[in-house]
Design an enzyme around this catalytic site. Structure first.
Site, PDB file in Angstrom:
ATOM      1  CG  HIS A  95      60.506  28.945  52.328  1.00 55.73           C
ATOM      2  ND1 HIS A  95      60.092  27.761  51.750  1.00 55.73           N
ATOM      3  CD2 HIS A  95      61.105  28.593  53.487  1.00 55.73           C
ATOM      4  CE1 HIS A  95      60.437  26.752  52.538  1.00 55.73           C
ATOM      5  NE2 HIS A  95      61.041  27.225  53.593  1.00 55.73           N
ATOM      6  CG  ASP A 114      60.965  23.417  55.044  1.00 59.36           C
ATOM      7  OD1 ASP A 114      60.829  24.653  54.911  1.00 59.36           O
ATOM      8  OD2 ASP A 114      61.977  22.811  54.672  1.00 59.36           O
ATOM      9  CD  GLU A 146      64.297  28.469  52.271  1.00 55.58           C
ATOM     10  OE1 GLU A 146      64.968  28.565  53.314  1.00 55.58           O
ATOM     11  OE2 GLU A 146      63.948  27.359  51.822  1.00 55.58           O
ATOM     12  CD  GLU A 147      63.183  24.254  51.015  1.00 59.49           C
ATOM     13  OE1 GLU A 147      64.386  24.065  51.260  1.00 59.49           O
ATOM     14  OE2 GLU A 147      62.296  24.166  51.888  1.00 59.49           O
ATOM     15  CG  ASP A 175      61.873  28.118  56.943  1.00 55.25           C
ATOM     16  OD1 ASP A 175      61.082  27.175  56.732  1.00 55.25           O
ATOM     17  OD2 ASP A 175      62.943  28.260  56.309  1.00 55.25           O
TER      18      ASP A 175
HETATM   19 ZN   LIG Z   1      62.123  26.076  55.012  1.00 57.20          ZN
END
Ligand SMILES: [Zn+2]
Length: 283
Positions: A95, A114, A146-147, A175
Protein backbone atom coordinates in the site's frame (compact mmCIF):
# COMPACT_ATOMS: atom_id res chain seq x y z
CA UNK A 1 12.56 -23.08 -22.51
CA UNK A 2 13.52 -23.67 -18.92
CA UNK A 3 13.58 -21.55 -15.83
CA UNK A 4 16.89 -20.81 -14.20
CA UNK A 5 18.26 -23.08 -11.55
CA UNK A 6 18.03 -21.96 -7.93
CA UNK A 7 21.62 -20.76 -8.07
CA UNK A 8 20.99 -18.35 -10.93
CA UNK A 9 17.77 -16.81 -9.59
CA UNK A 10 19.24 -16.22 -6.14
CA UNK A 11 21.91 -14.22 -8.00
CA UNK A 12 19.26 -11.62 -8.87
CA UNK A 13 19.12 -10.78 -5.15
CA UNK A 14 22.51 -9.12 -5.62
CA UNK A 15 20.91 -6.63 -8.04
CA UNK A 16 18.90 -5.07 -5.17
CA UNK A 17 20.50 -1.66 -4.56
CA UNK A 18 20.65 0.30 -1.32
CA UNK A 19 21.09 3.53 -3.30
CA UNK A 20 18.04 3.33 -5.58
CA UNK A 21 15.90 1.96 -2.74
CA UNK A 22 16.92 4.84 -0.48
CA UNK A 23 16.18 7.38 -3.24
CA UNK A 24 12.68 5.98 -3.67
CA UNK A 25 12.14 6.11 0.10
CA UNK A 26 13.23 9.74 0.16
CA UNK A 27 10.95 10.63 -2.75
CA UNK A 28 7.92 8.96 -1.18
CA UNK A 29 8.41 10.44 2.29
CA UNK A 30 9.04 13.93 0.84
CA UNK A 31 5.26 14.21 0.41
CA UNK A 32 3.82 15.76 3.62
CA UNK A 33 1.27 12.97 3.72
CA UNK A 34 0.08 10.13 1.49
CA UNK A 35 -3.40 10.08 3.02
CA UNK A 36 -5.67 8.37 0.47
CA UNK A 37 -7.86 11.46 0.02
CA UNK A 38 -5.06 14.06 -0.12
CA UNK A 39 -3.74 15.72 -3.26
CA UNK A 40 -0.26 14.71 -2.05
CA UNK A 41 -1.33 11.05 -2.37
CA UNK A 42 -2.23 11.66 -6.02
CA UNK A 43 1.18 13.26 -6.55
CA UNK A 44 2.91 10.24 -5.02
CA UNK A 45 0.78 7.84 -7.07
CA UNK A 46 1.61 9.71 -10.26
CA UNK A 47 5.31 9.55 -9.38
CA UNK A 48 5.09 5.77 -8.93
CA UNK A 49 3.18 5.42 -12.22
CA UNK A 50 5.86 7.44 -14.03
CA UNK A 51 8.62 5.20 -12.61
CA UNK A 52 6.83 2.03 -13.71
CA UNK A 53 6.31 3.48 -17.19
CA UNK A 54 9.96 4.58 -17.46
CA UNK A 55 10.98 1.02 -16.63
CA UNK A 56 8.87 -0.26 -19.53
CA UNK A 57 5.83 -1.60 -17.67
CA UNK A 58 2.33 -1.20 -19.10
CA UNK A 59 0.95 1.10 -16.42
CA UNK A 60 -2.59 2.18 -15.52
CA UNK A 61 -4.56 3.90 -12.80
CA UNK A 62 -7.33 1.94 -11.10
CA UNK A 63 -10.03 4.07 -9.43
CA UNK A 64 -10.91 3.14 -5.83
CA UNK A 65 -14.20 4.59 -4.54
CA UNK A 66 -15.52 4.18 -1.00
CA UNK A 67 -17.24 6.29 1.66
CA UNK A 68 -18.40 8.63 -1.10
CA UNK A 69 -14.83 9.57 -2.01
CA UNK A 70 -12.25 8.39 -4.48
CA UNK A 71 -8.58 7.39 -4.43
CA UNK A 72 -6.60 5.13 -6.74
CA UNK A 73 -4.28 2.17 -7.21
CA UNK A 74 -1.42 2.05 -9.72
CA UNK A 75 -1.12 -1.23 -11.67
CA UNK A 76 1.90 -2.18 -13.81
CA UNK A 77 2.25 -5.27 -16.01
CA UNK A 78 5.11 -7.05 -17.76
CA UNK A 79 4.31 -10.06 -19.94
CA UNK A 80 6.15 -13.35 -19.78
CA UNK A 81 7.33 -15.33 -22.79
CA UNK A 82 5.55 -18.67 -22.29
CA UNK A 83 2.65 -19.56 -24.62
CA UNK A 84 -0.43 -17.70 -23.40
CA UNK A 85 -2.27 -20.77 -22.13
CA UNK A 86 0.73 -21.76 -19.97
CA UNK A 87 1.41 -18.30 -18.59
CA UNK A 88 0.87 -17.86 -14.86
CA UNK A 89 0.60 -14.56 -13.01
CA UNK A 90 2.84 -13.39 -10.14
CA UNK A 91 1.99 -10.33 -8.01
CA UNK A 92 4.10 -7.91 -5.96
CA UNK A 93 2.06 -5.42 -3.94
CA UNK A 94 2.24 -2.80 -1.20
CA UNK A 95 0.00 0.00 0.00
CA UNK A 96 1.13 3.48 -0.92
CA UNK A 97 -1.11 5.44 1.44
CA UNK A 98 -0.15 6.64 4.91
CA UNK A 99 -2.17 8.01 7.82
CA UNK A 100 -1.85 10.25 10.85
CA UNK A 101 -4.49 8.68 13.04
CA UNK A 102 -4.75 11.61 15.43
CA UNK A 103 -4.91 14.21 12.64
CA UNK A 104 -6.97 14.83 9.51
CA UNK A 105 -6.41 14.29 5.81
CA UNK A 106 -3.65 16.90 5.63
CA UNK A 107 -1.89 16.20 8.97
CA UNK A 108 1.79 15.18 8.65
CA UNK A 109 2.04 11.48 7.86
CA UNK A 110 5.50 10.58 6.50
CA UNK A 111 4.65 6.86 6.78
CA UNK A 112 8.28 5.83 6.32
CA UNK A 113 7.96 2.31 7.65
CA UNK A 114 4.17 2.17 7.07
CA UNK A 115 4.45 1.97 4.16
CA UNK A 116 7.00 3.90 2.11
CA UNK A 117 9.27 0.97 2.98
CA UNK A 118 7.01 -1.46 1.10
CA UNK A 119 6.03 0.85 -1.77
CA UNK A 120 9.68 1.75 -2.40
CA UNK A 121 10.29 -2.00 -2.27
CA UNK A 122 7.83 -2.55 -5.13
CA UNK A 123 9.70 0.11 -7.13
CA UNK A 124 13.06 -1.52 -6.40
CA UNK A 125 11.82 -4.98 -7.40
CA UNK A 126 10.29 -3.39 -10.51
CA UNK A 127 13.71 -1.96 -11.37
CA UNK A 128 15.55 -5.26 -10.81
CA UNK A 129 13.06 -7.35 -12.80
CA UNK A 130 12.46 -4.82 -15.61
CA UNK A 131 15.09 -6.29 -17.91
CA UNK A 132 14.75 -9.92 -16.80
CA UNK A 133 13.06 -12.26 -19.28
CA UNK A 134 10.54 -14.48 -17.49
CA UNK A 135 8.21 -17.27 -18.55
CA UNK A 136 5.30 -15.94 -16.50
CA UNK A 137 3.59 -12.55 -16.25
CA UNK A 138 4.54 -10.06 -13.52
CA UNK A 139 2.04 -7.58 -12.09
CA UNK A 140 3.00 -4.83 -9.63
CA UNK A 141 0.36 -2.90 -7.69
CA UNK A 142 0.49 -0.08 -5.15
CA UNK A 143 -2.82 0.35 -3.34
CA UNK A 144 -4.69 3.33 -1.94
CA UNK A 145 -7.30 3.15 0.81
CA UNK A 146 -5.46 0.49 2.83
CA UNK A 147 -5.51 2.47 6.06
CA UNK A 148 -9.29 2.96 5.77
CA UNK A 149 -9.85 -0.82 5.48
CA UNK A 150 -7.96 -2.50 2.60
CA UNK A 151 -10.23 -0.81 0.05
CA UNK A 152 -7.74 -0.62 -2.83
CA UNK A 153 -6.89 -4.32 -2.69
CA UNK A 154 -10.53 -5.39 -2.10
CA UNK A 155 -11.62 -3.52 -5.21
CA UNK A 156 -8.65 -4.80 -7.24
CA UNK A 157 -9.41 -8.43 -6.32
CA UNK A 158 -13.14 -7.99 -6.91
CA UNK A 159 -12.45 -6.71 -10.42
CA UNK A 160 -10.09 -9.53 -11.44
CA UNK A 161 -11.21 -11.55 -14.43
CA UNK A 162 -11.85 -15.25 -13.82
CA UNK A 163 -8.99 -16.07 -16.21
CA UNK A 164 -6.51 -13.97 -14.21
CA UNK A 165 -7.83 -15.29 -10.90
CA UNK A 166 -7.14 -18.86 -12.01
CA UNK A 167 -3.58 -18.23 -13.12
CA UNK A 168 -2.27 -16.43 -10.01
CA UNK A 169 0.46 -18.57 -8.39
CA UNK A 170 2.01 -16.07 -5.98
CA UNK A 171 1.16 -12.76 -4.32
CA UNK A 172 3.88 -11.09 -2.24
CA UNK A 173 2.76 -8.16 -0.07
CA UNK A 174 5.23 -5.83 1.65
CA UNK A 175 3.94 -3.74 4.56
CA UNK A 176 6.44 -2.33 7.09
CA UNK A 177 9.73 -3.90 6.02
CA UNK A 178 12.15 -1.27 7.33
CA UNK A 179 12.41 -1.37 11.13
CA UNK A 180 14.70 -3.45 13.30
CA UNK A 181 12.58 -4.46 16.31
CA UNK A 182 14.46 -7.62 17.22
CA UNK A 183 18.04 -8.22 18.39
CA UNK A 184 18.89 -9.91 15.10
CA UNK A 185 17.25 -9.00 11.74
CA UNK A 186 14.09 -11.01 11.20
CA UNK A 187 11.05 -11.31 8.95
CA UNK A 188 7.53 -12.59 9.50
CA UNK A 189 5.94 -14.53 6.63
CA UNK A 190 2.18 -14.32 7.18
CA UNK A 191 -0.16 -16.33 5.00
CA UNK A 192 -2.76 -19.08 5.08
CA UNK A 193 -2.99 -22.79 4.23
CA UNK A 194 -3.47 -21.95 0.52
CA UNK A 195 -0.27 -19.92 0.44
CA UNK A 196 2.02 -22.49 2.06
CA UNK A 197 3.99 -22.98 -1.21
CA UNK A 198 4.69 -19.22 -1.27
CA UNK A 199 5.80 -19.27 2.37
CA UNK A 200 8.10 -22.20 1.57
CA UNK A 201 9.62 -20.41 -1.44
CA UNK A 202 10.23 -17.25 0.59
CA UNK A 203 11.75 -19.15 3.53
CA UNK A 204 14.09 -20.96 1.13
CA UNK A 205 15.08 -17.66 -0.50
CA UNK A 206 15.68 -16.07 2.93
CA UNK A 207 17.99 -18.96 3.74
CA UNK A 208 19.81 -18.77 0.40
CA UNK A 209 20.26 -14.99 0.16
CA UNK A 210 20.06 -13.42 3.66
CA UNK A 211 20.80 -13.95 7.33
CA UNK A 212 17.21 -13.17 8.32
CA UNK A 213 15.58 -15.16 11.06
CA UNK A 214 12.21 -16.32 9.66
CA UNK A 215 8.96 -16.43 11.62
CA UNK A 216 5.76 -17.86 10.08
CA UNK A 217 2.10 -17.20 10.88
CA UNK A 218 -1.03 -18.67 9.32
CA UNK A 219 -3.30 -16.04 10.87
CA UNK A 220 -3.40 -13.23 8.32
CA UNK A 221 -4.74 -9.81 9.32
CA UNK A 222 -4.67 -6.08 8.69
CA UNK A 223 -2.94 -5.71 5.34
CA UNK A 224 -3.64 -6.21 1.64
CA UNK A 225 -2.69 -9.90 1.50
CA UNK A 226 -5.98 -10.54 3.35
CA UNK A 227 -7.99 -9.31 0.35
CA UNK A 228 -6.31 -11.98 -1.82
CA UNK A 229 -6.48 -14.74 0.81
CA UNK A 230 -10.21 -14.08 1.31
CA UNK A 231 -10.58 -14.84 -2.41
CA UNK A 232 -8.58 -18.11 -2.02
CA UNK A 233 -5.54 -16.61 -3.74
CA UNK A 234 -2.02 -17.59 -2.57
CA UNK A 235 -0.83 -14.40 -0.84
CA UNK A 236 1.83 -13.85 1.81
CA UNK A 237 2.73 -10.74 3.79
CA UNK A 238 6.43 -10.09 4.27
CA UNK A 239 6.92 -7.79 7.29
CA UNK A 240 9.71 -6.90 9.72
CA UNK A 241 9.81 -9.23 12.75
CA UNK A 242 7.84 -8.04 15.81
CA UNK A 243 6.23 -5.17 13.88
CA UNK A 244 3.93 -4.41 16.82
CA UNK A 245 7.00 -3.01 18.60
CA UNK A 246 6.98 -0.10 16.12
CA UNK A 247 5.07 2.37 18.31
CA UNK A 248 5.45 5.21 15.77
CA UNK A 249 3.05 3.62 13.27
CA UNK A 250 0.31 6.06 12.09
CA UNK A 251 2.00 9.05 13.79
CA UNK A 252 4.21 11.92 12.53
CA UNK A 253 7.12 10.07 14.16
CA UNK A 254 7.20 7.34 11.49
CA UNK A 255 10.14 8.95 9.69
CA UNK A 256 13.18 7.78 7.72
CA UNK A 257 15.29 8.23 10.86
CA UNK A 258 13.53 5.24 12.40
CA UNK A 259 14.41 2.86 9.58
CA UNK A 260 17.19 0.29 9.43
CA UNK A 261 17.65 0.02 5.67
CA UNK A 262 19.60 -3.22 5.95
CA UNK A 263 16.47 -4.99 7.21
CA UNK A 264 14.51 -3.79 4.19
CA UNK A 265 17.31 -4.77 1.82
CA UNK A 266 17.39 -8.30 3.25
CA UNK A 267 13.62 -8.64 2.83
CA UNK A 268 13.93 -7.32 -0.75
CA UNK A 269 16.71 -9.82 -1.50
CA UNK A 270 14.50 -12.65 -0.23
CA UNK A 271 11.48 -11.47 -2.19
CA UNK A 272 13.44 -10.85 -5.41
CA UNK A 273 14.99 -14.32 -5.36
CA UNK A 274 11.68 -16.08 -4.63
CA UNK A 275 9.81 -14.04 -7.25
CA UNK A 276 12.45 -14.70 -9.92
CA UNK A 277 12.23 -18.42 -9.28
CA UNK A 278 8.41 -18.44 -9.38
CA UNK A 279 8.41 -16.30 -12.55
CA UNK A 280 10.73 -18.71 -14.35
CA UNK A 281 13.41 -16.05 -14.88
CA UNK A 282 15.92 -16.73 -17.65
CA UNK A 283 19.53 -15.65 -17.86
ZN1 LIG B 1 0.61 -0.58 6.54
Amino acid sequence: MRGLSGMATTGLADEVSVDTYRMALEDLTAHPTRHSFSSAYRDAARMVADRFAELGYATREEPVAFSGRETLNIVADKPGTAPEDERRLVYVVAHLDSINEAGGVNAPAPGADDNASGAAGVLEIARVLAAVVTLHDLRLVVFGGEEQGLHGSRIHVAELTDADRQRIIMVVNMDMIGRLNTAAPSVLLEGAAGSQHVIDALAQAAHDTTDLEVFVSLEPFASDHVSFIDADLPAVLTIEGQDQLNLDEHTPRDTLAGLDISVAISILRMNTAALATMLGARA
